[in-house]
Write a protein that holds these residues in place. Structure first.
Motif, PDB file in Angstrom:
ATOM      1  N   VAL A  32       0.860  -1.184   0.000  1.00 44.83           N
ATOM      2  CA  VAL A  32       0.000   0.000   0.000  1.00 44.83           C
ATOM      3  C   VAL A  32       0.893   1.230   0.000  1.00 44.83           C
ATOM      4  CG1 VAL A  32      -1.684   1.279   1.373  1.00 44.83           C
ATOM      5  CG2 VAL A  32      -1.827  -1.212   1.225  1.00 44.83           C
ATOM      6  N   ARG A  33       0.541   2.210  -0.812  1.00 45.35           N
ATOM      7  CA  ARG A  33       1.301   3.457  -0.874  1.00 45.35           C
ATOM      8  C   ARG A  33       0.439   4.617  -0.401  1.00 45.35           C
ATOM      9  NH1 ARG A  33       6.123   3.411  -3.303  1.00 45.35           N
ATOM     10  NH2 ARG A  33       6.629   1.611  -4.561  1.00 45.35           N
ATOM     11  N   PRO A  34       0.958   5.399   0.566  1.00 49.35           N
ATOM     12  CA  PRO A  34       0.263   6.641   0.908  1.00 49.35           C
ATOM     13  C   PRO A  34       0.209   7.551  -0.316  1.00 49.35           C
ATOM     14  CG  PRO A  34       1.815   6.069   2.626  1.00 49.35           C
ATOM     15  CD  PRO A  34       2.072   5.135   1.454  1.00 49.35           C
TER      16      PRO A  34
ATOM     17  N   ALA B  20       5.871   7.870  -1.913  1.00 52.40           N
ATOM     18  CA  ALA B  20       7.295   7.704  -1.622  1.00 52.40           C
ATOM     19  C   ALA B  20       7.601   6.469  -0.781  1.00 52.40           C
ATOM     20  CB  ALA B  20       7.832   8.948  -0.913  1.00 52.40           C
ATOM     21  N   VAL B  21       6.588   5.902  -0.130  1.00 55.05           N
ATOM     22  CA  VAL B  21       6.781   4.762   0.752  1.00 55.05           C
ATOM     23  C   VAL B  21       5.751   3.695   0.404  1.00 55.05           C
ATOM     24  CG1 VAL B  21       6.629   3.996   3.164  1.00 55.05           C
ATOM     25  CG2 VAL B  21       7.684   6.178   2.635  1.00 55.05           C
TER      26      VAL B  21
ATOM     27  N   PRO C 265      13.585   3.228   9.285  1.00 56.84           N
ATOM     28  CA  PRO C 265      13.468   2.267   8.181  1.00 56.84           C
ATOM     29  C   PRO C 265      14.623   2.417   7.199  1.00 56.84           C
ATOM     30  CG  PRO C 265      11.439   3.538   8.465  1.00 56.84           C
ATOM     31  CD  PRO C 265      12.483   4.165   9.319  1.00 56.84           C
ATOM     32  N   ALA C 266      14.966   1.342   6.511  1.00 60.81           N
ATOM     33  CA  ALA C 266      16.032   1.383   5.521  1.00 60.81           C
ATOM     34  C   ALA C 266      15.749   2.469   4.498  1.00 60.81           C
ATOM     35  CB  ALA C 266      16.162   0.027   4.834  1.00 60.81           C
ATOM     36  N   GLY C 267      16.700   3.350   4.297  1.00 59.90           N
ATOM     37  CA  GLY C 267      16.568   4.421   3.332  1.00 59.90           C
ATOM     38  C   GLY C 267      16.154   5.752   3.924  1.00 59.90           C
ATOM     39  N   ALA C 268      15.691   5.753   5.188  1.00 59.61           N
ATOM     40  CA  ALA C 268      15.302   7.000   5.846  1.00 59.61           C
ATOM     41  C   ALA C 268      16.480   7.526   6.665  1.00 59.61           C
ATOM     42  CB  ALA C 268      14.102   6.787   6.762  1.00 59.61           C
ATOM     43  N   ALA C 269      16.554   8.830   6.795  1.00 63.89           N
ATOM     44  CA  ALA C 269      17.616   9.423   7.608  1.00 63.89           C
ATOM     45  C   ALA C 269      17.283   9.233   9.086  1.00 63.89           C
ATOM     46  CB  ALA C 269      17.742  10.915   7.290  1.00 63.89           C
TER      47      ALA C 269
ATOM     48  N   LEU D 132      11.109   2.385   0.718  1.00 63.02           N
ATOM     49  CA  LEU D 132      11.121   3.778   0.308  1.00 63.02           C
ATOM     50  C   LEU D 132      11.437   3.848  -1.182  1.00 63.02           C
ATOM     51  CD1 LEU D 132      11.281   4.052   3.368  1.00 63.02           C
ATOM     52  CD2 LEU D 132      12.808   5.973   3.048  1.00 63.02           C
ATOM     53  N   ALA D 133      10.694   4.660  -1.895  1.00 60.56           N
ATOM     54  CA  ALA D 133      10.940   4.842  -3.330  1.00 60.56           C
ATOM     55  C   ALA D 133      12.293   5.499  -3.533  1.00 60.56           C
ATOM     56  CB  ALA D 133       9.840   5.678  -3.953  1.00 60.56           C
ATOM     57  N   ARG D 134      12.990   5.060  -4.507  1.00 53.87           N
ATOM     58  CA  ARG D 134      14.296   5.640  -4.823  1.00 53.87           C
ATOM     59  C   ARG D 134      14.119   6.791  -5.813  1.00 53.87           C
ATOM     60  NH1 ARG D 134      15.611   3.689  -0.563  1.00 53.87           N
ATOM     61  NH2 ARG D 134      16.256   1.558  -0.408  1.00 53.87           N
ATOM     62  N   PRO D 135      14.755   7.941  -5.563  1.00 55.45           N
ATOM     63  CA  PRO D 135      14.613   9.075  -6.500  1.00 55.45           C
ATOM     64  C   PRO D 135      15.242   8.778  -7.852  1.00 55.45           C
ATOM     65  CG  PRO D 135      16.066   9.652  -4.644  1.00 55.45           C
ATOM     66  CD  PRO D 135      15.617   8.247  -4.448  1.00 55.45           C
TER      67      PRO D 135
END
Length: 192
Positions: A44-46, A50-51, A128-132, A189-192
Protein backbone atom coordinates in the motif's frame (compact mmCIF):
# COMPACT_ATOMS: atom_id res chain seq x y z
CA UNK A 1 -13.00 -24.00 3.53
CA UNK A 2 -10.35 -26.49 2.58
CA UNK A 3 -11.36 -30.02 1.63
CA UNK A 4 -10.73 -32.64 4.31
CA UNK A 5 -7.46 -34.51 4.39
CA UNK A 6 -8.04 -38.26 4.06
CA UNK A 7 -5.60 -40.99 5.00
CA UNK A 8 -6.69 -44.24 3.33
CA UNK A 9 -6.54 -47.51 5.21
CA UNK A 10 -5.12 -50.50 3.37
CA UNK A 11 -6.86 -53.89 3.29
CA UNK A 12 -5.61 -56.02 6.17
CA UNK A 13 -4.08 -52.96 7.86
CA UNK A 14 -4.64 -53.29 11.61
CA UNK A 15 -3.88 -49.58 12.03
CA UNK A 16 -7.00 -48.69 9.95
CA UNK A 17 -9.10 -47.34 12.85
CA UNK A 18 -6.14 -45.31 14.11
CA UNK A 19 -5.55 -43.93 10.63
CA UNK A 20 -9.21 -43.03 10.31
CA UNK A 21 -9.01 -41.27 13.69
CA UNK A 22 -5.89 -39.42 12.54
CA UNK A 23 -7.64 -38.56 9.28
CA UNK A 24 -10.61 -37.12 11.18
CA UNK A 25 -8.29 -35.11 13.41
CA UNK A 26 -6.35 -33.75 10.41
CA UNK A 27 -9.60 -32.95 8.59
CA UNK A 28 -10.86 -31.04 11.63
CA UNK A 29 -7.64 -29.07 11.91
CA UNK A 30 -7.69 -28.31 8.18
CA UNK A 31 -11.28 -27.11 8.42
CA UNK A 32 -10.45 -24.86 11.36
CA UNK A 33 -7.45 -23.41 9.54
CA UNK A 34 -9.46 -22.82 6.39
CA UNK A 35 -12.21 -20.93 8.26
CA UNK A 36 -9.94 -18.65 10.29
CA UNK A 37 -9.40 -15.15 8.96
CA UNK A 38 -6.09 -14.88 7.15
CA UNK A 39 -3.87 -11.90 6.80
CA UNK A 40 -3.97 -10.96 3.13
CA UNK A 41 -0.76 -8.92 2.73
CA UNK A 42 -0.57 -6.27 0.04
CA UNK A 43 1.69 -3.33 -0.75
CA UNK A 44 0.00 0.00 0.00
CA UNK A 45 1.30 3.46 -0.87
CA UNK A 46 0.26 6.64 0.91
CA UNK A 47 -0.85 9.48 -1.39
CA UNK A 48 2.66 10.86 -1.90
CA UNK A 49 3.84 7.48 -3.22
CA UNK A 50 7.30 7.70 -1.62
CA UNK A 51 6.78 4.76 0.75
CA UNK A 52 5.25 1.32 0.26
CA UNK A 53 3.92 -0.36 3.41
CA UNK A 54 2.75 -3.98 3.66
CA UNK A 55 -0.77 -4.13 5.12
CA UNK A 56 -2.66 -7.36 5.94
CA UNK A 57 -5.98 -6.19 4.47
CA UNK A 58 -7.42 -3.77 1.92
CA UNK A 59 -7.46 -0.35 3.59
CA UNK A 60 -10.04 2.42 3.46
CA UNK A 61 -8.67 5.90 2.73
CA UNK A 62 -9.45 8.96 4.83
CA UNK A 63 -8.24 12.56 4.82
CA UNK A 64 -8.79 15.37 7.32
CA UNK A 65 -7.16 18.50 8.71
CA UNK A 66 -5.43 17.98 12.06
CA UNK A 67 -3.95 20.39 14.60
CA UNK A 68 -0.87 18.53 15.89
CA UNK A 69 0.89 20.99 18.14
CA UNK A 70 1.20 24.71 18.74
CA UNK A 71 0.60 26.18 15.29
CA UNK A 72 1.27 22.92 13.41
CA UNK A 73 -1.81 22.27 11.24
CA UNK A 74 -1.55 19.53 8.60
CA UNK A 75 -3.74 17.51 6.24
CA UNK A 76 -3.55 13.93 7.50
CA UNK A 77 -4.02 11.15 4.95
CA UNK A 78 -4.74 7.77 6.48
CA UNK A 79 -5.27 4.23 5.23
CA UNK A 80 -6.80 1.85 7.77
CA UNK A 81 -8.16 -1.70 7.88
CA UNK A 82 -8.96 -4.46 10.36
CA UNK A 83 -7.56 -8.00 10.17
CA UNK A 84 -6.82 -10.70 12.68
CA UNK A 85 -8.42 -8.71 15.52
CA UNK A 86 -6.03 -5.78 14.99
CA UNK A 87 -6.61 -2.37 13.43
CA UNK A 88 -3.75 -1.49 11.07
CA UNK A 89 -3.12 2.06 9.83
CA UNK A 90 -0.59 4.12 7.95
CA UNK A 91 -0.90 7.88 7.95
CA UNK A 92 1.15 10.61 6.34
CA UNK A 93 1.29 14.36 5.99
CA UNK A 94 3.69 17.01 4.73
CA UNK A 95 4.98 19.86 6.87
CA UNK A 96 5.64 23.27 5.32
CA UNK A 97 9.22 23.66 6.57
CA UNK A 98 11.98 21.09 7.13
CA UNK A 99 12.49 22.54 10.63
CA UNK A 100 8.94 21.44 11.56
CA UNK A 101 9.63 17.71 11.05
CA UNK A 102 11.05 17.12 14.53
CA UNK A 103 8.13 18.97 16.16
CA UNK A 104 5.69 16.86 14.13
CA UNK A 105 7.36 13.61 15.21
CA UNK A 106 7.28 14.74 18.86
CA UNK A 107 3.60 15.68 18.55
CA UNK A 108 2.72 12.26 17.10
CA UNK A 109 4.52 10.51 19.94
CA UNK A 110 2.79 12.60 22.62
CA UNK A 111 -0.63 12.12 21.00
CA UNK A 112 -0.71 8.31 21.27
CA UNK A 113 -0.84 7.99 25.11
CA UNK A 114 -3.17 11.00 25.30
CA UNK A 115 -5.62 9.54 22.76
CA UNK A 116 -5.64 6.15 24.47
CA UNK A 117 -5.83 7.50 28.01
CA UNK A 118 -2.73 5.55 28.91
CA UNK A 119 1.03 5.64 29.05
CA UNK A 120 4.05 4.79 26.96
CA UNK A 121 5.53 1.46 28.09
CA UNK A 122 8.42 1.02 25.65
CA UNK A 123 10.24 3.16 23.11
CA UNK A 124 13.11 2.58 20.74
CA UNK A 125 14.70 4.32 17.80
CA UNK A 126 13.01 3.62 14.48
CA UNK A 127 14.77 4.22 11.17
CA UNK A 128 13.47 2.27 8.18
CA UNK A 129 16.03 1.38 5.52
CA UNK A 130 16.57 4.42 3.33
CA UNK A 131 15.30 7.00 5.85
CA UNK A 132 17.62 9.42 7.61
CA UNK A 133 18.01 8.70 11.35
CA UNK A 134 16.25 11.20 13.63
CA UNK A 135 16.22 11.17 17.42
CA UNK A 136 12.46 11.83 17.37
CA UNK A 137 11.69 8.87 15.06
CA UNK A 138 10.52 6.19 17.51
CA UNK A 139 8.64 2.90 17.70
CA UNK A 140 6.55 2.89 20.89
CA UNK A 141 4.20 0.64 22.83
CA UNK A 142 1.28 2.36 24.55
CA UNK A 143 -1.11 0.72 26.99
CA UNK A 144 -4.38 2.49 27.64
CA UNK A 145 -8.15 2.09 27.86
CA UNK A 146 -11.00 2.28 25.40
CA UNK A 147 -13.88 4.67 26.14
CA UNK A 148 -15.79 1.71 27.67
CA UNK A 149 -12.87 0.99 30.04
CA UNK A 150 -11.50 -2.13 28.31
CA UNK A 151 -7.68 -2.26 28.10
CA UNK A 152 -6.03 -1.60 24.77
CA UNK A 153 -2.45 -1.90 23.46
CA UNK A 154 -0.97 -0.11 20.50
CA UNK A 155 2.34 -0.31 18.71
CA UNK A 156 3.18 2.73 16.63
CA UNK A 157 6.16 4.05 14.75
CA UNK A 158 6.83 7.46 13.26
CA UNK A 159 9.54 8.58 10.85
CA UNK A 160 10.13 11.18 8.16
CA UNK A 161 11.46 11.36 4.64
CA UNK A 162 12.36 14.96 3.81
CA UNK A 163 9.24 16.99 4.81
CA UNK A 164 6.87 14.00 4.64
CA UNK A 165 6.01 12.48 8.03
CA UNK A 166 4.66 8.92 8.40
CA UNK A 167 3.08 6.98 11.24
CA UNK A 168 2.29 3.26 11.38
CA UNK A 169 -0.20 1.89 13.95
CA UNK A 170 -1.19 -1.62 15.05
CA UNK A 171 -4.02 -1.25 17.58
CA UNK A 172 -5.24 -4.03 19.85
CA UNK A 173 -5.44 -7.71 19.04
CA UNK A 174 -2.51 -10.07 19.45
CA UNK A 175 -0.59 -9.88 16.17
CA UNK A 176 2.31 -12.30 16.07
CA UNK A 177 5.93 -11.23 15.64
CA UNK A 178 5.89 -12.17 11.94
CA UNK A 179 2.93 -9.87 11.25
CA UNK A 180 4.49 -7.01 13.21
CA UNK A 181 7.80 -7.49 11.39
CA UNK A 182 6.03 -7.46 8.01
CA UNK A 183 4.18 -4.25 8.87
CA UNK A 184 6.86 -2.25 10.69
CA UNK A 185 10.13 -3.52 9.22
CA UNK A 186 9.50 -4.41 5.58
CA UNK A 187 8.36 -1.08 4.24
CA UNK A 188 10.11 0.24 1.17
CA UNK A 189 11.12 3.78 0.31
CA UNK A 190 10.94 4.84 -3.33
CA UNK A 191 14.30 5.64 -4.82
CA UNK A 192 14.61 9.07 -6.50
Amino acid sequence: MRSPVLVPSLPGDSAGPRRRGLALLLAGLAALGGCSPALDWRSVRPADGAVAVWMPCKPDRHERPVQLAAGLKVTLQMQVCDAGGTSWAVSSFEVAEPAAVDAALEALRAARPAQLGGSEREARAYTPAGAAPRAQAQRILVEGRRPDGRPVRELSAAFAVDRQVYQLLALDGQPGPEALDMFFERLELARP
